[in-house]
Design an enzyme around this catalytic site. Structure first.
Site, short mmCIF file in Angstrom:
data_model
loop_
_atom_site.label_atom_id
_atom_site.label_comp_id
_atom_site.label_asym_id
_atom_site.label_seq_id
_atom_site.Cartn_x
_atom_site.Cartn_y
_atom_site.Cartn_z
CB CYS A 126 -4.64 -1.95 3.96
SG CYS A 126 -4.01 -2.00 5.67
CE LYS B 62 -7.26 1.25 3.61
NZ LYS B 62 -6.02 1.63 4.37
CD GLU C 66 -2.67 0.99 2.72
OE1 GLU C 66 -2.34 0.14 3.58
OE2 GLU C 66 -3.67 1.73 2.84
#
Lengths: 281, 281
Positions: free
Chosen positions: B152, B118, B47
């Site tokens: 994540c 995200k 990430e």
């Protein structure tokens, strides 16, 4: 403030699947006495405990009773006599005449706290005997804990446990009849469900053989930190776990999963036309 | 028929968070060369690989580029030169002017296969720097595998991986920046997601320190049988895993989870007013 706790007992048993509910209720009374003596406020027995599970469509229909039928009334007496809540699976005859793979939660005062009908049927084994349940999400209060019921295969679907967590569950009680070679459910899935929802998951399995099925035991209590706080072996056994509200609160501060969800993006999860895996020829 | 496979490399690295994208692209080229020499068709970096992660709002905004900006064009050259697909995280400047925590998948021919923002932001760390993404579910083809991207914290939410599985994913690529003490994500959550969806999950983490964060490594590839088929240690490392379509098909015969869902009961999962845990006083 002192931590609020609840001691629960999971009864991993073969039951008496070749016999009627009366014999299994006798066994349930002995187990309830033992669990109460161990200080437990709840005893959980496996899926289809009263009748046996792999008994076929006709026997399931013959043994099916309404949720508050004679077997329930006997269980309610047992609960009151020993001062312990009871959860167990049984074949339910619905008001609609259909037969359901059901589980009941009886309070220590003998009241019917919850009745749940398995919503995720497992293969032909379930489908040949049962109609699917149509509701997930009812909860009852047990001491300081909000509790819900699922049955066996339900818990393998993250949506089922999430539904109860969103309704406010602290503990998900799961009578089960899980057979070899599905060990990953106890070792991986149950602790994962507990972790991702910050709840306890109490998974009480059968042991022994029933027809072609070889039940694997490994009853367990997944804790909100993502480990099994209790785990049985592969034989007849009663395991006890102490649930802690303090541990739940700590886990919910550590993982703020429910608050961080994006329900605005989850529409496809509830779309009945959603895709299935395709298998290559 | 011979099994169709895809070899993937996860690059567990501290990157060069104190420097600009050019320095990290130099490092990416060296890693791509190594991964290609190892026979990998895909290299996954962590990430916010190009910029560092815990860099603060101003630096994230300063380093942000459009999805097909200069850094992407350089990455596309690297992919073409070494004949390997690349996935990595970076700060994206959207057409709307907002800054997103994004990841890109570049094909071995240098084309932009996927860009993902995200959707589940992690705590103030993310919220202070990024706007949330508004879409989950795009897939691209990589050899015999349909692949999607998450980042994540997304993977910790079962709904996110399920969304990609329902869209048809075989492999979920997850650049991450996971810090101590969140080890359960690698040991429990990633293999559970792979198991419950019959997919591979490739989780490539950072190592080293960045401000107060101590990244924990433990990059892993969860396989559809519910075990990590590759697992890194806690230092700088590249791990390689061989994905098998035959293993996917076998897992989907063993667990028919997607076919057995009850989307008709999952409406509350997509209800924005759904409950959150309440914390006792």
């Amino acid at each position: 403030m002192a931590d609020e706790t609840l001691r629960i007992a999971l009864w991993q048993t073969a039951g008496d699947p070749g016999n009627d509910a009366a014999a299994n209720l006798d066994r349930l009374e002995a187990a309830a006495a033992g669990a109460a003596a161990a200080g437990a406020g709840l005893l959980v027995a496996p899926e289809m405990f009263l009748s046996g599970y792999a008994i076929g469509r006709e026997a399931a229909a013959r043994g099916a009773e309404p949720a508050e039928g004679p077997a329930f009334r006997r269980a309610a007496q047992i609960a009151r006599r020993h001062g312990i809540a009871l959860a167990y699976g049984y074949p339910e005859r619905g008001g609609d005449g259909a037969v359901y793979n059901a589980a009941v939660l009886v309070g220590a005062d003998g009241t019917l706290l919850l009745n749940y009908r398995k919503t995720h049927l497992f293969a032909e084994l379930d489908r040949s005997m049962f109609a699917p349940g149509q509701e997930i999400g009812r909860l009852a209060q047990l001491g300081a804990f909000r509790v819900g019921l699922l049955i066996c295969y339900d818990v393998e679907h993250p949506e089922a446990v999430r539904s109860l967590a969103l309704a406010g569950a602290d503990l998900v009680i799961v009578p089960t009849a899980n057979m070899k070679p599905h060990e990953r459910v106890s070792h991986l899935v149950v602790p994962a469900r507990a972790f991702e929802n910050s709840v306890y998951v109490a998974y009480a399995n059968r042991v022994g053989r029933e027809g072609a099925l070889d039940y694997l035991g490994l009853s367990c209590v997944g804790g909100p930190s993502g480990v099994n706080v209790a785990l049985a072996g592969e034989g007849e056994e009663m395991i006890v776990a102490e649930l802690s509200r303090g541990a739940l609160e700590a886990a919910r501060r550590f993982n703020t999963y429910l608050a961080d969800r994006r329900p605005d993006l989850y529409g496809p999860l509830a779309n009945a036309a959603s895709a299935r895996h395709t298998t290559a020829a």
